[in-house]
Write a protein that holds these residues in place. Structure first.
Motif, PDB file in Angstrom:
ATOM      1  N   ASP A 392       8.477  47.114  51.177  1.00  0.00           N
ATOM      2  CA  ASP A 392       8.802  45.812  50.591  1.00  0.00           C
ATOM      3  C   ASP A 392       9.709  46.020  49.391  1.00  0.00           C
ATOM      4  OD1 ASP A 392       8.886  43.331  49.442  1.00  0.00           O
ATOM      5  OD2 ASP A 392       6.744  43.229  48.962  1.00  0.00           O
ATOM      6  N   SER A 420       5.131  47.550  53.991  1.00  0.00           N
ATOM      7  CA  SER A 420       5.016  46.192  54.530  1.00  0.00           C
ATOM      8  C   SER A 420       4.758  46.177  56.031  1.00  0.00           C
ATOM      9  CB  SER A 420       6.287  45.384  54.226  1.00  0.00           C
ATOM     10  OG  SER A 420       7.422  45.938  54.884  1.00  0.00           O
ATOM     11  N   GLY A 432       3.015  42.645  56.957  1.00  0.00           N
ATOM     12  CA  GLY A 432       2.601  42.137  55.656  1.00  0.00           C
ATOM     13  C   GLY A 432       1.626  43.052  54.948  1.00  0.00           C
TER      14      GLY A 432
END
Length: 456
Positions: A392, A420, A432
């Motif tokens: 990320d 991520s 995520g």
């Protein structure tokens, strides 16, 4: 069906590229790479070739933190830790083993690993009684890997004796034990199962160590696994080195190099207790040194001679071994900072062509780890498995950074929380920052741990 992943930065096999799209085919292979920002199924910040975890005893994750109290003697070491492990073995069922393995694999994926090698020696029931299906506990690891989607290399362990004197197994070791005939049967049964598993599931062999196998058993197991990964514990402890010298007349790594057909299929686990000549010769053999810095520090094994080994062209892979803590970035950081503490210098494991400490460590662990577990991965290029880790780039640890500095900051100032997404052979298992089955796997593990710890 093709999956397209767009990355604002990607570490390709030939270096960094900006605004790149990686295409993945139905077989889980990278089928195309283009410098475009067109239609994409996934958009990520930084895309990396994912690491393979080369050495794991999954069941030990459930005893993490339970061996940090000094025993009855003035000095606590690996051998006293092992007694705690043996007591823990007495209460594990096949169901427990599967639940723990799934948790370990999930944590590895969330840390950024796409594949795992399981150094599996927990073959039997407590007391050494064989299960009705000899491969019972191996199948539990395989089922866990099916659930988690991790790339999987299974390394059934040959464990024949209690020491170099040929003493009989006793206590907790009875769950590990295999005669050569029994091991050949186990391997044959597993080979049949692997014919029906995903193409990126690999079967190798693991003669446990020079202490635990006879010379005959070592040669036979290597022949049995011909063409696949061969992993062995070697030169982890000072006491082990003394025993091998007394019994065989040579240090462990030296004896293996002189008496075994060591090549690129081999992985020497730990190798923390090598002399300089062994270090250079292992580097030249084509084998991989399977390093587990967190566990090696936790057990007081010693410091791997990384600078000498890598300067001689040695190959490395990273493993989590006892799984006392599963943390990809900390493994790499511990490897480097141990060298710094010993030598009282900085930025040791690198070279003129790649001055970035983070990139140097990461790329070598990616490629060496893939080699060690028999996996066509460790790089982003057409034809390789789509083992991919995304970071990320909005995370404070790496935001506003470019190229090599991203890896330096992630490894030395960040954490695995920067991850991520992870794809294992094209299977998108982390999104995520969380595994797609996180809640189910974590719930089962927590329930199992409550019961196990109450039983100790």
């Amino acid at each position: 069906m093709t999956t397209r992943i767009f990355a604002r930065q990607a570490l390709m096999a030939d270096g960094w590229r900006a605004n790149v799209t990686v295409e993945v085919d139905e077989a889980g292979l990278i089928s195309g790479v283009s410098d475009t920002d067109g239609r994409a199924d996934h958009r990520v910040g930084v895309l990396l070739p994912a690491l393979s975890n080369v050495h794991s005893h999954s069941f030990q994750r459930a005893m993490a933190g339970l061996a940090e109290t000094r025993g009855p003697t003035a000095i606590d070491d690996f051998w006293t830790w092992r007694q705690v492990m043996y007591r823990f073995l007495e209460i594990l069922s096949p169901d427990d083993i599967q639940v723990i393995a799934a948790q370990v694999q999930m944590e590895m994926l969330e840390a950024g690993y796409a594949a795992q090698a399981e150094f599996h020696y927990l073959h039997h029931a407590p007391g050494g009684r064989a299960y009705a299906q000899v491969e019972e506990t191996s199948l539990r690891h395989i089922e866990a890997a099916r659930l988690t989607g991790i790339g999987f290399t299974h390394l059934p362990v040959l464990y024949m004796q209690g020491g170099l004197d040929g003493s009989a197994l006793e206590g907790g070791q009875l769950r590990f034990g295999c005669s050569l005939d029994a091991f050949q049967t186990l391997h044959s049964r597993l080979s049949g199962h692997f014919a029906d598993l995903p193409d990126d599931f690999v079967l190798g062999v693991a003669p446990h160590s020079l202490r635990a196998v006879s010379a005959e058993g070592l040669r036979a197991s290597v022949q049995l696994g011909e063409g696949g990964p061969v992993h062995i514990h070697a030169a982890e402890q000072v006491g082990e080195v003394r025993e091998v010298v007394d019994a065989l007349g040579a240090r462990p790594v030296r004896w293996l190099l002189d008496n075994m057909p060591v090549d690129h299929h081999w992985c020497f686990i730990h190798a923390t207790q090598m002399d300089p000549a062994e270090t250079v010769d292992l580097a030249g053999s084509g084998a991989v040194a399977g390093l587990c810095p967190i566990t090696e520090a936790n057990l007081g094994d010693g410091i791997f001679d990384g600078a000498r080994y890598l300067q001689a062209g040695g190959r490395i892979g990273i493993g989590s071994d006892s799984n006392v803590k599963i943390a990809l970035t900390e493994e790499l950081r511990m490897l480097e900072v141990s060298q710094r503490l010993r030598d009282r210098q900085r930025v040791i494991l690198t070279e003129q062509a790649v001055p970035s400490n983070g990139r140097y460590l990461y790329e070598r662990a990616a490629r060496g780890g893939a080699q060690a577990i028999g996996r066509n991965a460790g790089r982003i290029e057409v034809g390789a498995l789509a083992d991919l880790t995304a970071l990320d780039d909005a995370n404070p640890a790496i935001c506003a950074l470019k190229q090599d500095t991203v890896l330096d900051a992630w490894i030395f100032a960040g954490s695995d929380g920067v991850v991520s997404d992870v794809w294992a052979a094209g299977r998108h298992m982390v999104s995520g920052g969380r595994h797609i089955h996180h809640e189910r796997i974590a719930r089962d593990f927590t329930q199992t741990i409550y019961r196990l710890r109450e039983a100790l």
